[in-house]
Scaffold this motif. Structure first.
Motif, PDB file in Angstrom:
ATOM      1  N   ASN A 821      15.657  53.553  12.416  1.00  0.00           N
ATOM      2  CA  ASN A 821      16.941  54.211  12.173  1.00  0.00           C
ATOM      3  C   ASN A 821      16.795  55.710  12.327  1.00  0.00           C
ATOM      4  O   ASN A 821      15.859  56.309  11.807  1.00  0.00           O
ATOM      5  CB  ASN A 821      17.461  53.894  10.773  1.00  0.00           C
ATOM      6  CG  ASN A 821      17.698  52.416  10.561  1.00  0.00           C
ATOM      7  OD1 ASN A 821      16.840  51.716  10.031  1.00  0.00           O
ATOM      8  ND2 ASN A 821      18.849  51.934  10.979  1.00  0.00           N
ATOM      9  N   ALA A 822      17.737  56.298  13.061  1.00  0.00           N
ATOM     10  CA  ALA A 822      17.732  57.753  13.200  1.00  0.00           C
ATOM     11  C   ALA A 822      18.135  58.384  11.871  1.00  0.00           C
ATOM     12  O   ALA A 822      18.986  57.862  11.142  1.00  0.00           O
ATOM     13  CB  ALA A 822      18.705  58.184  14.296  1.00  0.00           C
ATOM     14  N   LEU A 856      23.741  65.098  17.188  1.00  0.00           N
ATOM     15  CA  LEU A 856      22.657  64.150  17.359  1.00  0.00           C
ATOM     16  C   LEU A 856      21.475  64.550  16.496  1.00  0.00           C
ATOM     17  O   LEU A 856      21.058  65.706  16.510  1.00  0.00           O
ATOM     18  CB  LEU A 856      22.237  64.149  18.835  1.00  0.00           C
ATOM     19  CG  LEU A 856      21.483  62.939  19.367  1.00  0.00           C
ATOM     20  CD1 LEU A 856      22.371  61.708  19.352  1.00  0.00           C
ATOM     21  CD2 LEU A 856      21.035  63.224  20.800  1.00  0.00           C
ATOM     22  N   PRO A 857      20.906  63.621  15.719  1.00  0.00           N
ATOM     23  CA  PRO A 857      19.694  63.948  14.957  1.00  0.00           C
ATOM     24  C   PRO A 857      18.542  64.271  15.903  1.00  0.00           C
ATOM     25  O   PRO A 857      18.484  63.791  17.032  1.00  0.00           O
ATOM     26  CB  PRO A 857      19.423  62.660  14.166  1.00  0.00           C
ATOM     27  CG  PRO A 857      20.712  61.916  14.164  1.00  0.00           C
ATOM     28  CD  PRO A 857      21.389  62.269  15.439  1.00  0.00           C
ATOM     29  N   GLU A 858      17.605  65.076  15.403  1.00  0.00           N
ATOM     30  CA  GLU A 858      16.479  65.495  16.235  1.00  0.00           C
ATOM     31  C   GLU A 858      15.595  64.320  16.658  1.00  0.00           C
ATOM     32  O   GLU A 858      15.014  64.325  17.740  1.00  0.00           O
ATOM     33  CB  GLU A 858      15.630  66.528  15.484  1.00  0.00           C
ATOM     34  CG  GLU A 858      16.337  67.865  15.284  1.00  0.00           C
ATOM     35  CD  GLU A 858      15.445  68.874  14.600  1.00  0.00           C
ATOM     36  OE1 GLU A 858      14.278  68.525  14.319  1.00  0.00           O
ATOM     37  OE2 GLU A 858      15.896  70.002  14.344  1.00  0.00           O
TER      38      GLU A 858
END
Length: 961
Positions: A821-822, A856-858
């Protein structure tokens, strides 16, 4: 079909039998509906009791007969798209209530069901919805109704092969779309071992499709897990309303001006037959067979799989070349590592022989031998003079002779490995029995088999695979109970990259090929050849004995590996297999009751529940189930309540659903909608929708070697992480591993660059979305309709994947692909607008869609995989002159970057033009159609690594359409 499944269905049927005998005295109405001008009967005309969901539709002869418990007097509405509706007052039983409808340009009168799981006008839908009815399906310019779906507003399609296509809306498109639900007659059309629908390979042929309804965006509140990007419901024709025999034969050509193939034939036969007896018992059956040469995937671009990006190079210029659609070249080794391994093997063998040891020496014995000056001198002399090891010693001592360079094995093009002889055979049958005019039992079977190509983490050749769906259902005006099973069989399907790699291993093991390459390279360099010349000489020497495509040795090895299962692979014994052995099943039971008629003028209320079980049975060829079976249980229940306010100008609806999977915590997904009528036939809609999806069966339990054996995909559950000790022997991130390799290439390997990746001990979790939408749909006069919406979505726990490298005791690394999971939120927004305008008998339509990734997550690999803008424009006339009609559709989409576990790269902007002209022959109830998709023959591809699609030109004859 399992005994449990059968017993459960029988229980459902018995529980509802009381409904059959508890009907009140009904009013019975019958008649015939015709066209006022032509006097011809009109099939599919809707006859409904005004203000209720009770009603029916005319059969192929324009006749209808239905019963209602509505107390007289009441009004019925007779309506059909393109005709002015008629209202008639009913005071009691009436037969021969005939009507003649007059053609008139009226839009927005279609009735949809999927948006609220109850009939309502499309103008009054509380959420965005797209619909394709039987009339539109008959006139599509595309080869099939499924191909034409991409003309709908906000819809896009990923084409992996001629018959394998994936539908998507609102971003995060993928080859096998696990975020989009597809139902056929209420049955989830997914292949349970894949968790996504296999296009229309197992579904309905065009002759049997009544309508398609598509909901963009989240829909879990009504339909449960999945559908986080959208849900599509395909409904077949009822045998009571559409009787008789019909068939269609379509013949055409594709691969026109294709560099990889000569022009190839395309043929398809569709048949449907249906009959009803006394309006009680009815049956129908359909059959479809398609045969053609599939599109060829021929992207030979050089690809860096570790960095997931394109690199400049060809097999002639890059020793480590890895072509997108070339397989077997994924197997790669560093030349200096090969040399060092050879020296180590020589050292071990010499010491064992010199000391007379019964087994290879231990590390301590090797160190002791080297500490002895005489022993060390003897060892160096041996390694420096023995022709088996001399090149490796010289190369390691001199980087000018042996650079720190990775080289890959010579691969095979996809054309030589994949079965492009596409076939699709599908059939369906159904038995219907009406206990009363409103209560009906159905037994239905849909089954399909064929050969196609699918793109996942690899290109999979699906040969002779089959999927069957078998359903029992009892439904009434206000309820349904159903149970069905999906039976997936992989047939002779296999992984193309594994096949290419193992053909190489059969001709010459990599343990022999790489040392030969390095030894010959050093020898060539020592004679003064350039790097390029030395690499060419080394490859030519190592490839001696390589099986050439089409040779008897190649075909024999290919046939053997194709027909040996992956789980049977044994490198020690030289047994290699690329074949799946998947026999995964799904069992689903569901019931719903609509209390709206019982609570008339109070509220609209629906409740329902479902139970689902996945049985994973792949024999260790896909899942971690070599010596065990894996079952996954899912439960769910929902309720929806709605109420009209402010003199029926405002309708508010609240829906909520709770779902629980055996591997994950329960989830509650609410939905709140409001529809406000600002003027007659003009409505503003506002909605808050939520959705979620469980990790797929593969996200949970996959255990599969891909990429020619260079990577292992494993599930994200704790059991899988523990099986490969990824929680104890922590792997390294792909970014830090590449940095380490770069330092090694520079001659100063720096282990400090390696950064550990920490997996969540609880494993992968379900992902969820919250979506806010504002929309408007309305008629600006009878000839102009507009539909527009804007949305904003927030995703949490987005399921992505990471590539990690685990260190081994011998200093090598094993690559794993693991779903995770991000962290943080993924945010998207967008909108669309569609226009329909009637100009006399001409219909002009157009739409534009916009989708944007906002945040967007890194740690998330971007696979939004959607162009920002898409346009569609349609123009047609069902009868431009007597009995002649036409339809033209043009679409365009912008450039975007495609990212997937198989390949990543730019998808250029493209446009296509589909067109058809048809001649109706009323005297024999037939139609001839001449048309084509992508008629300008501008080759394009929808996703990186998939084949380019050219024109398909066809002519078809259809009887009794």
């Amino acid at each position: 079909m399992s005994k449990t499944f059968t017993k459960t269905i029988l229980t459902f049927l018995l529980l509802c039998m009381t409904s059959v005998f508890a009907q009140a005295q009904n009013v019975i109405i019958s008649g015939t509906i015709t066209d006022k001008t032509t006097k011809e009967p009109i099939p599919g005309v809707g006859i409904t009791v005004k203000g209720t969901t009770s009603g029916t539709a005319t059969d192929i002869n324009g006749k209808y007969n239905f019963s209602t418990s509505q107390k007289a007097p009441f009004i019925i509405v007779i309506s059909y798209v393109g005709y002015a509706p008629i209202e008639k007052q009913i005071t009691g039983n009436v037969s021969k209530l005939d009507a003649a409808l007059e053609q008139v340009g009226i839009l927005g009168q279609e009735v949809v069901i999927s948006a609220s799981r109850t009939p309502e006008r499309i103008l009054e839908s509380p959420v965005s919805i797209e619909r394709m009815g039987a009339t539109a399906i008959k006139e599509v310019a595309a080869p099939s109704f499924y191909d034409a779906l991409t003309n709908l507003k906000g819809v896009e399609m990923s084409t992996q092969s001629l018959t394998f296509k994936s539908i998507n809306t609102r971003g995060f498109n993928s080859n096998g779309n696990t975020r989009f639900n597809q139902y056929v007659d209420g049955m989830d059309n997914q292949a349970p071992g894949l968790n996504f629908s296999v296009g229309n390979i197992v579904g309905i042929n065009d002759l049997d499709v009544d309508n398609v309804e598509l909901l963009p965006g989240a829909s879990s509140a009504l339909y449960g897990a999945g559908g986080i990007s959208g849900t599509m419901l395909i409904t077949s024709k009822n045998p009571y309303d559409y009787q008789g025999a019909s068939f269609q034969f379509k013949s055409g050509i594709n691969h026109v001006d294709d560099a990889t193939s000569k022009v190839q034939p395309f043929n398809q036969l569709d048949v449907r037959v249906a009959k009803a007896f006394n309006n009680k018992f009815a049956f129908k059956g359909s059959f479809s067979f398609l045969q053609a040469e599939d599109w060829h995937a021929n992207n030979y671009s050089d690809f860096d799989r570790a960095a997931r990006k394109f690199k400049e190079g060809t097999r002639e210029t890059d020793p480590n070349y890895d072509g997108i659609n070339v397989y077997g070249d994924e197997v790669s080794q560093n030349m200096r590592n090969v040399a060092q391994a050879a020296v180590n093997a020589g050292t071990s063998g010499f010491i064992q022989q010199a000391l007379g040891l019964p087994a290879p020496p231990t590390a301590a014995q090797i160190a002791g031998f080297k500490a002895n000056p005489a022993g060390l001198t003897a060892l160096n002399t041996f390694l420096g003079t023995d022709p088996r090891f001399r090149p490796f010693v010289a190369g390691l001592a001199n980087k000018a002779l042996l650079p720190d360079q990775a080289v890959s094995r010579t691969g095979y093009e996809e054309l030589n490995l994949v079965d492009y002889k596409t076939q699709s055979l599908k059939g369906s049958g159904a038995l219907h029995y009406r206990f009363t005019p409103t209560i009906e039992a159905i037994a239905q079977a849909n089954w399909g088999t064929g050969t196609s190509v699918y793109t996942g983490s690899d290109r999979y050749s699906l040969r002779n695979f089959s999927i069957g769906q078998f359903k029992l259902e009892l439904k009434g005006q206000d309820f349904f109970l159903k149970g069905y099973t999906t039976q997936e069989r992989s047939g002779d399907s296999y992984i193309s990259s594994i096949l290419g790699s193992y053909i190489n291993e059969t001709s010459k093991k990599s343990t022999d090929w790489f040392p030969q390459y390095v030894g010959n390279y050093v020898g060539a360099k020592a004679t003064g050849l350039t790097d390029a010349q030395a690499h060419a000489a080394a490859r030519a020497a190592a490839d001696v004995g390589r099986y050439q495509p089409g040779s008897p040795q190649f075909e024999a090895a290919k046939e053997k590996i194709m027909n040996t299962t992956i789980a049977s692979t044994d490198f020690k014994n030289g047994t290699y297999g690329a074949k799946f052995n998947d026999k995964t099943n799904l069992y689903h039971y569901e019931g719903m009751y609509n209390f709206s008629n019982a609570l008339k003028n109070v509220v609209e209320l629906q409740v329902g529940a479902s139970y689902r079980m996945y049985q994973l049975r792949s024999g260790g060829t896909i899942f971690d189930d070599l010596d065990k079976g894996i079952d996954i249980n899912e439960y769910g229940a929902f309720a929806q309540i709605g109420k009209k306010l402010l003199d029926d100008k405002l309708k508010l609806t609240f829906s909520g659903r709770y779902d629980k999977s055996s591997n994950f915590d329960g989830r509650f997904t609410p939905r709140i909608t409001g529809v406000f009528t600002v003027a007659p036939n003009n409505n503003i809609r506002v909605s808050y929708q939520t959705g979620y999806r469980n990790p797929t069966t593969q996200n949970q339990y996959i255990d599969l070697s891909v990429g020619g054996g260079s990577q292992r995909l494993i599930g994200g559950l704790p059991a899988s992480l523990n099986k490969y000790e990824l929680l104890l022997n922590k792997p390294f991130t792909d970014v830090s591993y590449r940095a380490f390799l770069a330092s090694a290439s520079a001659g100063t390997p720096n282990p400090a660059l390696l950064q550990a990746y920490d997996f969540d001990p609880k494993g992968v979790r379900p992902e969820s979305v919250q979506s806010y939408e504002l929309g408007y749909k309305g008629l600006l006069g009878p000839k102009f309709m507009i539909d527009a919406y804007a949305y904003y979505s927030i995703y949490k726990d987005f399921i992505t994947a990471v590539d990690v490298y685990q260190g081994n005791k011998d200093g090598s690394f094993t690559k794993f692909g693991v779903p995770v999971n991000a962290k943080g939120e993924v945010k998207t927004y967008g909108g669309a607008i569609g226009l329909d305008y009637l100009i006399g008998k001409y219909n002009l339509s157009g739409n534009v869609s916009y989708n944007k990734l906002d945040r967007l997550p890194e740690d998330y690999i971007n696979d939004f995989n959607t162009p920002e803008f898409r346009y569609n424009l349609g123009f047609g006339n069902q009868q431009i002159i007597k009995n002649v009609g036409f339809n033209v559709n043009w679409r365009w989409q912008g450039k975007f970057y495609w990212n997937s576990s198989f390949a990543s790269g730019d998808v250029p902007a493209f446009s296509t033009l589909d067109a058809q002209v048809n001649l109706k022959i009323p005297s024999v109830n037939s139609m001839i159609k001449i048309g084509g998709s992508n008629v300008l023959n501008k080759y394009y591809f929808t996703s990186y690594g998939n084949p380019s699609v050219g024109a398909l030109y066809y002519v078809s004859y259809v009887f009794n359409p």
